[in-house]
Write a protein that holds these residues in place. Structure first.
Motif, PDB file in Angstrom:
ATOM      1  N   GLU A  60       0.868  -1.176   0.000  1.00  0.00           N
ATOM      2  CA  GLU A  60       0.000   0.000   0.000  1.00  0.00           C
ATOM      3  C   GLU A  60       0.906   1.227   0.000  1.00  0.00           C
ATOM      4  OE1 GLU A  60      -3.496   2.257   2.519  1.00  0.00           O
ATOM      5  OE2 GLU A  60      -2.538   0.486   3.369  1.00  0.00           O
ATOM      6  N   ILE A  61       0.747   2.080  -1.019  1.00  0.00           N
ATOM      7  CA  ILE A  61       1.641   3.210  -1.240  1.00  0.00           C
ATOM      8  C   ILE A  61       0.911   4.527  -0.987  1.00  0.00           C
ATOM      9  CG2 ILE A  61       3.035   4.407  -2.984  1.00  0.00           C
ATOM     10  CD1 ILE A  61       4.074   1.641  -2.213  1.00  0.00           C
ATOM     11  N   HIS A  62       1.603   5.441  -0.318  1.00  0.00           N
ATOM     12  CA  HIS A  62       1.137   6.822  -0.151  1.00  0.00           C
ATOM     13  C   HIS A  62       2.260   7.743  -0.599  1.00  0.00           C
ATOM     14  CE1 HIS A  62      -2.377   5.867   2.393  1.00  0.00           C
ATOM     15  NE2 HIS A  62      -1.620   4.882   2.830  1.00  0.00           N
ATOM     16  N   LEU A  63       1.976   8.625  -1.534  1.00  0.00           N
ATOM     17  CA  LEU A  63       2.904   9.673  -1.930  1.00  0.00           C
ATOM     18  C   LEU A  63       2.056  10.912  -2.169  1.00  0.00           C
ATOM     19  CD1 LEU A  63       5.796  10.470  -2.479  1.00  0.00           C
ATOM     20  CD2 LEU A  63       5.471   9.805  -4.851  1.00  0.00           C
ATOM     21  N   GLU A  64       1.905  11.709  -1.118  1.00  0.00           N
ATOM     22  CA  GLU A  64       0.988  12.843  -1.129  1.00  0.00           C
ATOM     23  C   GLU A  64       1.753  14.142  -0.917  1.00  0.00           C
ATOM     24  OE1 GLU A  64      -2.587  10.319   0.974  1.00  0.00           O
ATOM     25  OE2 GLU A  64      -1.175  11.376   2.232  1.00  0.00           O
ATOM     26  N   ASP A  65       1.000  15.239  -0.940  1.00  0.00           N
ATOM     27  CA  ASP A  65       1.626  16.537  -0.681  1.00  0.00           C
ATOM     28  C   ASP A  65       2.331  16.497   0.672  1.00  0.00           C
ATOM     29  OD1 ASP A  65      -0.841  16.331   0.604  1.00  0.00           O
ATOM     30  OD2 ASP A  65      -1.203  18.474   0.563  1.00  0.00           O
ATOM     31  N   GLY A  66       3.457  17.120   0.754  1.00  0.00           N
ATOM     32  CA  GLY A  66       4.268  17.095   1.964  1.00  0.00           C
ATOM     33  C   GLY A  66       5.298  15.981   1.972  1.00  0.00           C
ATOM     34  N   GLN A  67       5.148  14.998   1.085  1.00  0.00           N
ATOM     35  CA  GLN A  67       6.117  13.908   0.982  1.00  0.00           C
ATOM     36  C   GLN A  67       7.056  14.108  -0.206  1.00  0.00           C
ATOM     37  OE1 GLN A  67       2.639  10.940   1.739  1.00  0.00           O
ATOM     38  NE2 GLN A  67       4.531   9.774   1.741  1.00  0.00           N
ATOM     39  N   ILE A  68       6.814  15.175  -0.962  1.00  0.00           N
ATOM     40  CA  ILE A  68       7.659  15.526  -2.105  1.00  0.00           C
ATOM     41  C   ILE A  68       8.160  16.945  -1.880  1.00  0.00           C
ATOM     42  CG2 ILE A  68       7.774  15.845  -4.591  1.00  0.00           C
ATOM     43  CD1 ILE A  68       5.365  13.995  -4.848  1.00  0.00           C
TER      44      ILE A  68
END
Length: 173
Positions: A60-68
């Protein structure tokens, strides 16, 4: 010393067998839903972050605002991130032999876009993975080995390219 990845390179996560990520397709591009008023006078660009699962189980992957985080120019100033136009990966199950891609739209002074650093931190199965960084610039093509077109001659992207070329030459000697 830790060396950043060049835009286009895949980076594997040791703690998540088979999971790898890359930052690629760094290019000048207008956002699909129009420019943000706050980016007036700035040059837009886009970058893609692709997560690939070459393992035997899903993640399960999360790549949202604040992680980039996107930094531009020789001083590493923060780029304007157009959150409204960007597409993130929010709680997506990446099954074996599948990929998920986030597309980020950002802007900055045109003169600063010769050096772009992108740092990401994935959240995988509710755990934070190590931070990874990629360096490139507008005009640096995926997988380019020579000096990038339009890049600052002694910029970080050029230094990374030279380092990798030297390592490849040492390996064949």
């Amino acid at each position: 010393m830790y060396e950043p990845n060049v835009v286009g390179d895949w980076q594997e996560y040791d703690e998540h067998a088979g999971l790898r990520v890359r930052v690629h397709r760094l290019e000048a591009a207008e956002p699909p839903r129009g420019r943000d008023d706050a980016a007036e006078g700035l040059a837009y660009f886009s970058v893609r972050v692709t997560v690939e699962n070459r393992g035997s189980r899903h993640f399960e992957i999360h790549l949202e605002d604040g992680q980039i985080d996107v930094r531009i120019g020789p001083d590493g100033e923060g780029a304007f991130i157009d959150w409204r136009n960007s597409q993130f990966i929010e709680g997506f199950d990446v099954y074996p032999l599948r990929r998920a891609t986030a597309v980020l739209y950002a802007a900055g002074p045109e003169a600063s876009l010769a050096q772009v650093d992108v740092q990401i931190q994935l959240r995988v199965d509710e755990e934070w993975a190590d931070r990874r960084m990629w360096s490139g610039g507008i005009g640096l093509h995926d997988g380019a080995v020579g000096a990038p077109t339009g890049a600052v001659p002694d910029g970080l992207a050029c230094q990374v390219s030279n380092f990798l070329r030297d390592q490849a030459e040492e390996g064949t000697a």
